[in-house]
Design a protein around this motif. Structure first.
Motif, PDB file in Angstrom:
ATOM      1  N   HIS A 173       0.818  -1.211   0.000  1.00 10.90           N
ATOM      2  CA  HIS A 173       0.000   0.000   0.000  1.00 10.90           C
ATOM      3  C   HIS A 173       0.852   1.260   0.000  1.00 10.90           C
ATOM      4  N   GLY A 174       1.900   1.259   0.785  1.00  8.15           N
ATOM      5  CA  GLY A 174       2.753   2.448   0.869  1.00  8.15           C
ATOM      6  C   GLY A 174       3.710   2.603  -0.302  1.00  8.15           C
ATOM      7  N   THR A 175       3.950   1.536  -1.057  1.00  5.55           N
ATOM      8  CA  THR A 175       4.937   1.602  -2.126  1.00  5.55           C
ATOM      9  C   THR A 175       4.327   1.608  -3.525  1.00  5.55           C
ATOM     10  N   SER A 176       3.084   1.229  -3.660  1.00  4.98           N
ATOM     11  CA  SER A 176       2.446   1.190  -4.979  1.00  4.98           C
ATOM     12  C   SER A 176       1.907   2.563  -5.337  1.00  4.98           C
ATOM     13  N   LYS A 177       2.194   2.997  -6.563  1.00  2.00           N
ATOM     14  CA  LYS A 177       1.761   4.314  -7.019  1.00  2.00           C
ATOM     15  C   LYS A 177       0.338   4.290  -7.576  1.00  2.00           C
ATOM     16  N   THR A 178      -0.091   3.140  -8.089  1.00  4.03           N
ATOM     17  CA  THR A 178      -1.430   3.044  -8.675  1.00  4.03           C
ATOM     18  C   THR A 178      -2.131   1.800  -8.137  1.00  4.03           C
ATOM     19  N   ILE A 179      -3.439   1.770  -8.306  1.00  2.00           N
ATOM     20  CA  ILE A 179      -4.229   0.604  -7.907  1.00  2.00           C
ATOM     21  C   ILE A 179      -3.827  -0.598  -8.754  1.00  2.00           C
ATOM     22  N   ASP A 180      -3.601  -0.382 -10.042  1.00  2.00           N
ATOM     23  CA  ASP A 180      -3.180  -1.487 -10.917  1.00  2.00           C
ATOM     24  C   ASP A 180      -1.867  -2.093 -10.442  1.00  2.00           C
ATOM     25  N   GLU A 181      -0.915  -1.252 -10.085  1.00  4.23           N
ATOM     26  CA  GLU A 181       0.377  -1.743  -9.593  1.00  4.23           C
ATOM     27  C   GLU A 181       0.191  -2.535  -8.302  1.00  4.23           C
ATOM     28  N   LEU A 182      -0.640  -2.030  -7.405  1.00  2.00           N
ATOM     29  CA  LEU A 182      -0.930  -2.713  -6.148  1.00  2.00           C
ATOM     30  C   LEU A 182      -1.474  -4.113  -6.411  1.00  2.00           C
ATOM     31  N   LEU A 183      -2.469  -4.210  -7.292  1.00  2.52           N
ATOM     32  CA  LEU A 183      -3.115  -5.505  -7.542  1.00  2.52           C
ATOM     33  C   LEU A 183      -2.217  -6.464  -8.320  1.00  2.52           C
ATOM     34  N   GLU A 184      -1.418  -5.939  -9.222  1.00  2.93           N
ATOM     35  CA  GLU A 184      -0.489  -6.781  -9.966  1.00  2.93           C
ATOM     36  C   GLU A 184       0.530  -7.429  -9.019  1.00  2.93           C
ATOM     37  N   LYS A 185       1.087  -6.627  -8.130  1.00  9.16           N
ATOM     38  CA  LYS A 185       2.056  -7.148  -7.160  1.00  9.16           C
ATOM     39  C   LYS A 185       1.385  -8.103  -6.173  1.00  9.16           C
ATOM     40  N   ALA A 186       0.175  -7.755  -5.728  1.00  7.79           N
ATOM     41  CA  ALA A 186      -0.544  -8.609  -4.780  1.00  7.79           C
ATOM     42  C   ALA A 186      -0.807  -9.982  -5.382  1.00  7.79           C
ATOM     43  N   ALA A 187      -1.210 -10.023  -6.659  1.00  7.94           N
ATOM     44  CA  ALA A 187      -1.475 -11.307  -7.318  1.00  7.94           C
ATOM     45  C   ALA A 187      -0.237 -12.186  -7.329  1.00  7.94           C
ATOM     46  N   SER A 188       0.922 -11.583  -7.510  1.00  9.72           N
ATOM     47  CA  SER A 188       2.154 -12.384  -7.540  1.00  9.72           C
ATOM     48  C   SER A 188       2.591 -12.851  -6.146  1.00  9.72           C
ATOM     49  N   ILE A 189       2.190 -12.124  -5.112  1.00 11.17           N
ATOM     50  CA  ILE A 189       2.579 -12.480  -3.737  1.00 11.17           C
ATOM     51  C   ILE A 189       1.663 -13.544  -3.132  1.00 11.17           C
ATOM     52  N   ILE A 190       0.386 -13.497  -3.432  1.00  7.94           N
ATOM     53  CA  ILE A 190      -0.604 -14.356  -2.775  1.00  7.94           C
ATOM     54  C   ILE A 190      -0.223 -15.838  -2.761  1.00  7.94           C
ATOM     55  N   PRO A 191       0.234 -16.431  -3.861  1.00  8.96           N
ATOM     56  CA  PRO A 191       0.552 -17.869  -3.808  1.00  8.96           C
ATOM     57  C   PRO A 191       1.599 -18.249  -2.761  1.00  8.96           C
ATOM     58  N   THR A 192       2.477 -17.313  -2.387  1.00  8.10           N
ATOM     59  CA  THR A 192       3.527 -17.626  -1.415  1.00  8.10           C
ATOM     60  C   THR A 192       2.972 -17.930  -0.029  1.00  8.10           C
ATOM     61  N   GLY A 193       1.742 -17.551   0.240  1.00  3.03           N
ATOM     62  CA  GLY A 193       1.136 -17.793   1.546  1.00  3.03           C
ATOM     63  C   GLY A 193       0.403 -19.121   1.644  1.00  3.03           C
ATOM     64  N   PHE A 194       0.414 -19.907   0.583  1.00  2.00           N
ATOM     65  CA  PHE A 194      -0.347 -21.152   0.561  1.00  2.00           C
ATOM     66  C   PHE A 194       0.549 -22.369   0.768  1.00  2.00           C
ATOM     67  N   GLN A 195      -0.086 -23.450   1.162  1.00  2.00           N
ATOM     68  CA  GLN A 195       0.621 -24.687   1.474  1.00  2.00           C
ATOM     69  C   GLN A 195       1.447 -25.184   0.282  1.00  2.00           C
ATOM     70  N   TYR A 196       0.902 -25.059  -0.918  1.00  3.89           N
ATOM     71  CA  TYR A 196       1.605 -25.473  -2.131  1.00  3.89           C
ATOM     72  C   TYR A 196       1.734 -24.273  -3.070  1.00  3.89           C
ATOM     73  N   PRO A 197       2.682 -23.366  -2.806  1.00  4.61           N
ATOM     74  CA  PRO A 197       2.781 -22.156  -3.629  1.00  4.61           C
ATOM     75  C   PRO A 197       3.050 -22.452  -5.104  1.00  4.61           C
ATOM     76  N   GLU A 198       3.763 -23.530  -5.373  1.00 13.64           N
ATOM     77  CA  GLU A 198       4.074 -23.879  -6.760  1.00 13.64           C
ATOM     78  C   GLU A 198       2.842 -24.362  -7.532  1.00 13.64           C
ATOM     79  N   LEU A 199       1.789 -24.738  -6.811  1.00  9.31           N
ATOM     80  CA  LEU A 199       0.546 -25.194  -7.445  1.00  9.31           C
ATOM     81  C   LEU A 199      -0.585 -24.169  -7.330  1.00  9.31           C
ATOM     82  N   THR A 200      -0.301 -23.050  -6.689  1.00 13.31           N
ATOM     83  CA  THR A 200      -1.330 -22.050  -6.413  1.00 13.31           C
ATOM     84  C   THR A 200      -1.253 -20.903  -7.415  1.00 13.31           C
ATOM     85  N   VAL A 201      -2.399 -20.536  -7.939  1.00 12.79           N
ATOM     86  CA  VAL A 201      -2.499 -19.403  -8.863  1.00 12.79           C
ATOM     87  C   VAL A 201      -3.568 -18.456  -8.318  1.00 12.79           C
ATOM     88  N   ALA A 202      -3.231 -17.168  -8.291  1.00 11.21           N
ATOM     89  CA  ALA A 202      -4.160 -16.141  -7.806  1.00 11.21           C
ATOM     90  C   ALA A 202      -4.640 -15.293  -8.977  1.00 11.21           C
TER      91      ALA A 202
END
Length: 190
Positions: A24-53
């Protein structure tokens, strides 16, 4: 050993949530925020290599990788917000039939609810800041285009802002810094 595995999963979830909230503090636009968030979300799951957000906001979609038509999926969405409806979809992609039997942990559901809540708040705040910026620009354009003098004077009587028409009246259009910060009564010649 089972306790250790659960602890590792909770640490992954908390790290994921921390990284999302830090965007939130580092993203300049909403699109940038959501693009980065989509790439981070799988890392929080039990099988990140099989998880797609996949994150959808209005007509825009942000995806961490290719979505499969098969596998487990969970969906979350937020109430309508200024930028549209926010939807999250998480898929577990089964690469082959011999892979682990996968499903979502209850903690992963909780993680997604927390991420959705944070993203909704961040989008609302970023949208409000953008609308405020646009309104300020519109007001400044109106003030600048006004043919009469428009000025802002502090309670101490100091000129803090003046449009071009006013600066021309006091012959300071080319050097507004000579007028800004000065007492108004000293700038007006009888």
């Amino acid at each position: 050993m089972e306790v250790n595995k659960k602890l590792i999963e909770r640490v992954k979830e908390q790290t994921c949530l921390y990284r999302i909230t830090s965007l939130h503090g580092t993203s300049k636009t909403i699109d940038e925020l959501l693009e980065k968030a989509a790439s981070i979300i799988p890392t929080g799951f039990q099988y990140p290599e099989l998880t797609v957000a996949r994150i959808k906001l209005g007509k825009k979609t942000f995806v961490s990788g290719p979505l499969a038509k098969t596998g487990h999926k969970i969906f979350f969405d937020a109430d309508s917000i200024a930028s549209g409806k926010l939807k999250l979809e998480i898929s577990l992609v089964h690469k082959n039939k011999n892979g682990p039997e996968t499903s979502f942990l209850e903690e992963e559901h909780s993680l997604m609810r927390s991420i959705l809540e944070h993203l909704t708040l961040a989008i609302n705040q970023m949208g409000a800041v953008e609308r405020l910026r646009e309104n300020e620009q519109r007001l400044q354009t109106l003030i600048d285009s006004e043919p009469e003098c428009v000025k802002v004077v502090s309670k101490e009587g100091l000129l803090t802002e003046m449009n071009r028409a006013g600066l021309e009246m006091i012959e300071a259009a080319d050097e507004p810094e000579k007028a800004i910060g000065k007492k108004v009564e000293k700038l007006i010649h009888p």
